[in-house]
Motif scaffolding. Structure first.
Motif, PDB file in Angstrom:
ATOM      1  N   GLN A 160       0.848  -1.187   0.000  1.00 43.79           N
ATOM      2  CA  GLN A 160       0.000   0.000   0.000  1.00 43.79           C
ATOM      3  C   GLN A 160       0.884   1.238   0.000  1.00 43.79           C
ATOM      4  O   GLN A 160       2.005   1.235   0.483  1.00 43.79           O
ATOM      5  CB  GLN A 160      -0.916   0.023   1.224  1.00 43.79           C
ATOM      6  CG  GLN A 160      -2.049  -0.981   1.181  1.00 43.79           C
ATOM      7  CD  GLN A 160      -3.057  -0.757   2.291  1.00 43.79           C
ATOM      8  OE1 GLN A 160      -2.732  -0.223   3.349  1.00 43.79           O
ATOM      9  NE2 GLN A 160      -4.287  -1.151   2.054  1.00 43.79           N
ATOM     10  N   ILE A 161       0.314   2.314  -0.546  1.00 47.52           N
ATOM     11  CA  ILE A 161       0.982   3.610  -0.534  1.00 47.52           C
ATOM     12  C   ILE A 161      -0.035   4.663  -0.148  1.00 47.52           C
ATOM     13  O   ILE A 161      -1.252   4.430  -0.208  1.00 47.52           O
ATOM     14  CB  ILE A 161       1.584   3.958  -1.916  1.00 47.52           C
ATOM     15  CG1 ILE A 161       0.505   3.838  -3.017  1.00 47.52           C
ATOM     16  CG2 ILE A 161       2.780   3.088  -2.239  1.00 47.52           C
ATOM     17  CD1 ILE A 161       0.978   4.270  -4.376  1.00 47.52           C
TER      18      ILE A 161
ATOM     19  N   TYR B 203      -1.788  -1.460  -4.314  1.00 52.91           N
ATOM     20  CA  TYR B 203      -1.277  -1.588  -5.676  1.00 52.91           C
ATOM     21  C   TYR B 203      -0.367  -2.803  -5.767  1.00 52.91           C
ATOM     22  O   TYR B 203       0.039  -3.387  -4.771  1.00 52.91           O
ATOM     23  CB  TYR B 203      -0.502  -0.322  -6.070  1.00 52.91           C
ATOM     24  CG  TYR B 203       0.904  -0.279  -5.502  1.00 52.91           C
ATOM     25  CD1 TYR B 203       2.005  -0.623  -6.282  1.00 52.91           C
ATOM     26  CD2 TYR B 203       1.131   0.077  -4.173  1.00 52.91           C
ATOM     27  CE1 TYR B 203       3.293  -0.611  -5.754  1.00 52.91           C
ATOM     28  CE2 TYR B 203       2.408   0.096  -3.639  1.00 52.91           C
ATOM     29  CZ  TYR B 203       3.487  -0.245  -4.436  1.00 52.91           C
ATOM     30  OH  TYR B 203       4.754  -0.246  -3.913  1.00 52.91           O
TER      31      TYR B 203
ATOM     32  N   ALA C 268      -1.431   8.114  -1.401  1.00 51.57           N
ATOM     33  CA  ALA C 268      -1.439   8.908  -2.624  1.00 51.57           C
ATOM     34  C   ALA C 268      -2.691   9.770  -2.650  1.00 51.57           C
ATOM     35  O   ALA C 268      -3.789   9.292  -2.332  1.00 51.57           O
ATOM     36  CB  ALA C 268      -1.409   8.001  -3.849  1.00 51.57           C
TER      37      ALA C 268
ATOM     38  N   GLU D 193       2.952  -4.234  -8.684  1.00 49.09           N
ATOM     39  CA  GLU D 193       3.691  -3.923  -9.914  1.00 49.09           C
ATOM     40  C   GLU D 193       4.486  -5.138 -10.349  1.00 49.09           C
ATOM     41  O   GLU D 193       4.891  -5.967  -9.524  1.00 49.09           O
ATOM     42  CB  GLU D 193       4.596  -2.702  -9.722  1.00 49.09           C
ATOM     43  CG  GLU D 193       5.610  -2.797  -8.623  1.00 49.09           C
ATOM     44  CD  GLU D 193       6.488  -1.545  -8.543  1.00 49.09           C
ATOM     45  OE1 GLU D 193       6.807  -0.960  -9.603  1.00 49.09           O
ATOM     46  OE2 GLU D 193       6.866  -1.164  -7.427  1.00 49.09           O
TER      47      GLU D 193
ATOM     48  N   LEU E 208       0.299   2.171 -16.431  1.00 53.04           N
ATOM     49  CA  LEU E 208      -0.624   2.274 -15.303  1.00 53.04           C
ATOM     50  C   LEU E 208      -1.992   1.762 -15.737  1.00 53.04           C
ATOM     51  O   LEU E 208      -2.610   2.308 -16.655  1.00 53.04           O
ATOM     52  CB  LEU E 208      -0.735   3.723 -14.839  1.00 53.04           C
ATOM     53  CG  LEU E 208      -1.584   3.968 -13.584  1.00 53.04           C
ATOM     54  CD1 LEU E 208      -0.901   3.382 -12.348  1.00 53.04           C
ATOM     55  CD2 LEU E 208      -1.844   5.465 -13.389  1.00 53.04           C
TER      56      LEU E 208
ATOM     57  N   TYR F  50      -3.740  -0.932  -9.573  1.00 47.41           N
ATOM     58  CA  TYR F  50      -4.109  -0.456  -8.244  1.00 47.41           C
ATOM     59  C   TYR F  50      -5.617  -0.515  -8.066  1.00 47.41           C
ATOM     60  O   TYR F  50      -6.380  -0.461  -9.039  1.00 47.41           O
ATOM     61  CB  TYR F  50      -3.578   0.961  -7.992  1.00 47.41           C
ATOM     62  CG  TYR F  50      -4.224   2.066  -8.801  1.00 47.41           C
ATOM     63  CD1 TYR F  50      -5.248   2.856  -8.257  1.00 47.41           C
ATOM     64  CD2 TYR F  50      -3.815   2.354 -10.105  1.00 47.41           C
ATOM     65  CE1 TYR F  50      -5.829   3.878  -8.985  1.00 47.41           C
ATOM     66  CE2 TYR F  50      -4.377   3.376 -10.836  1.00 47.41           C
ATOM     67  CZ  TYR F  50      -5.393   4.146 -10.270  1.00 47.41           C
ATOM     68  OH  TYR F  50      -5.981   5.169 -11.002  1.00 47.41           O
TER      69      TYR F  50
ATOM     70  N   VAL G 190      -0.360   7.683  -7.334  1.00 48.62           N
ATOM     71  CA  VAL G 190       0.327   6.388  -7.349  1.00 48.62           C
ATOM     72  C   VAL G 190       1.682   6.528  -8.049  1.00 48.62           C
ATOM     73  O   VAL G 190       2.706   6.039  -7.553  1.00 48.62           O
ATOM     74  CB  VAL G 190      -0.544   5.319  -8.043  1.00 48.62           C
ATOM     75  CG1 VAL G 190       0.261   4.043  -8.279  1.00 48.62           C
ATOM     76  CG2 VAL G 190      -1.786   5.009  -7.219  1.00 48.62           C
TER      77      VAL G 190
ATOM     78  N   ILE H  13      -3.858   3.591  -0.893  1.00 49.54           N
ATOM     79  CA  ILE H  13      -4.174   2.873  -2.131  1.00 49.54           C
ATOM     80  C   ILE H  13      -3.364   1.583  -2.197  1.00 49.54           C
ATOM     81  O   ILE H  13      -2.145   1.580  -2.010  1.00 49.54           O
ATOM     82  CB  ILE H  13      -3.896   3.754  -3.366  1.00 49.54           C
ATOM     83  CG1 ILE H  13      -4.853   4.951  -3.378  1.00 49.54           C
ATOM     84  CG2 ILE H  13      -4.033   2.941  -4.651  1.00 49.54           C
ATOM     85  CD1 ILE H  13      -4.646   5.900  -4.541  1.00 49.54           C
TER      86      ILE H  13
ATOM     87  N   SER I 288      -8.206  -0.581  -1.078  1.00 48.22           N
ATOM     88  CA  SER I 288      -7.901   0.845  -0.957  1.00 48.22           C
ATOM     89  C   SER I 288      -8.873   1.519   0.014  1.00 48.22           C
ATOM     90  O   SER I 288      -9.802   0.893   0.533  1.00 48.22           O
ATOM     91  CB  SER I 288      -7.948   1.517  -2.336  1.00 48.22           C
ATOM     92  OG  SER I 288      -6.832   1.151  -3.115  1.00 48.22           O
TER      93      SER I 288
ATOM     94  N   ASP J  29      -5.821  10.276  -8.132  1.00 48.12           N
ATOM     95  CA  ASP J  29      -5.319   9.114  -7.386  1.00 48.12           C
ATOM     96  C   ASP J  29      -4.248   8.403  -8.204  1.00 48.12           C
ATOM     97  O   ASP J  29      -3.204   7.988  -7.677  1.00 48.12           O
ATOM     98  CB  ASP J  29      -6.447   8.136  -7.076  1.00 48.12           C
ATOM     99  CG  ASP J  29      -7.469   8.685  -6.083  1.00 48.12           C
ATOM    100  OD1 ASP J  29      -7.176   9.699  -5.417  1.00 48.12           O
ATOM    101  OD2 ASP J  29      -8.560   8.080  -5.983  1.00 48.12           O
ATOM    102  N   GLY J  30      -4.540   8.213  -9.495  1.00 48.14           N
ATOM    103  CA  GLY J  30      -3.570   7.551 -10.367  1.00 48.14           C
ATOM    104  C   GLY J  30      -2.261   8.316 -10.440  1.00 48.14           C
ATOM    105  O   GLY J  30      -1.172   7.728 -10.388  1.00 48.14           O
TER     106      GLY J  30
END
Length: 294
Positions: free
Chosen positions: A3-4, A13, A6, A15, A25, A55, A103, A11, A63, A99-100
């Motif tokens: 989680q981060i 996510y 943002a 990767e 993204l 995410y 991120v 949020i 989230s 939000d994006g």
């Protein structure tokens, strides 16, 4: 999954791929968790040389949830829209685009290829319009412009989308999710029953939060017609759409492409409003080629 923080919220996510590869993204749609992007698709994009970030949108998955924040109902939203009144909603698609961007900030990414599906395509349009300097390319998948003159979703598709499950028991939630998938899915690529049940069950066990969908819907309806905004998008744009989409008819994709200068569109017979395994390699080829050309 990590989680981060943002845009002021938490949020969830994940990767995949090399850190120094061009970032993509992925933005998912209405009420849908990031896991609706199939791992087969994620892996296909990694194989094509990209760093892929998924995410959970706000109010879905793992989230941040806007518990207790009320959104106007669909009838009220529709009536206000007919009178040209923009309703007050808990948050907007523009907020979700931010939000994006948040991120990307949290991951130290300056620019990315932006790919959105359904409501995620609407959010991606906002991203490309308002964060042009961070958009390497835009791909809008089975999405639309909000043009009120476009054909509506088929009644059975919209009904199952906005109808809440009979209960929050797992069996009822899985049955509802499978019915939704079958109703809006691709007629040319019907899902295997066992695999569909496994996927829906995993989604249910990961998170269930129907209230978030209400606020997502209010953000979509309140957003109105995006064509004027889209006219200012400068990113190289690809629109992908199924010719047999019962939820967002293919005219929505055509209108999206027509509203964005220089956009290209590709449509596919037999494809509905899902990401079937049989389409994964084709979609990855199209998006990767578009991103690399941009």
């Amino acid at each position: 999954m990590p989680q981060i923080t943002a845009n002021g919220i938490t949020i969830e996510y994940d990767e995949h791929g090399e850190k120094d590869a061009p970032p993509v993204l992925l933005i998912m749609g209405f009420g849908a968790q990031m896991t609706l992007w199939p791992m087969e698709f994620v892996e296909a994009m990694v194989e094509r040389g990209f760093r892929v970030i998924r995410y959970d949108n706000r109010d879905v998955g793992l989230s941040h949830k806007f518990d207790g924040v009320k959104a106007p109902g669909l009838i009220k939203l529709t009536l206000l829209g007919k009178f040209g009144i923009t309703p007050k909603v808990p948050y907007t698609l523009s907020d979700m685009a931010n939000d994006g961007a948040g991120v990307l900030d949290a991951l130290g990414i300056d620019k990315a290829h932006i790919v959105g599906a359904s409501m995620g395509g609407m959010i991606a349009q906002h991203f490309a319009a308002k964060h042009a300097d961070r958009t390497l390319s835009l791909t809008s998948i089975f999405s639309t412009t909000g043009n009120p003159k476009l054909p509506a979703a088929k009644k059975e598709a919209m009904k199952v989308l906005i109808t809440r499950p009979a209960s929050l028991e797992e069996d009822a939630l899985v049955a509802h999710g499978m019915k939704l998938s079958r109703t809006i899915g691709s007629p040319a690529y019907p899902a295997d029953e066992d695999k569909l049940r496994e996927r829906v069950t995993a989604s249910v066990r990961r998170s269930v939060y129907p209230e978030g969908g209400t606020r997502h819907l209010s953000a979509i309806v309140a957003d109105g017609d995006r064509r004027a905004m889209n006219a200012g998008i400068t990113a190289s744009t690809l629109v992908l759409h199924g010719e047999d989409d019962p939820l967002v008819p293919v005219d929505g994709g055509r209108d999206t492409a027509a509203s964005i200068p220089g956009a290209k569109i590709k449509t596919f017979p037999g494809w509905g409003h899902d990401l079937p395994t049989e389409m994964v390699q084709t979609l990855a080829d199209e998006i990767a080629a578009h991103a690399k050309a941009a």
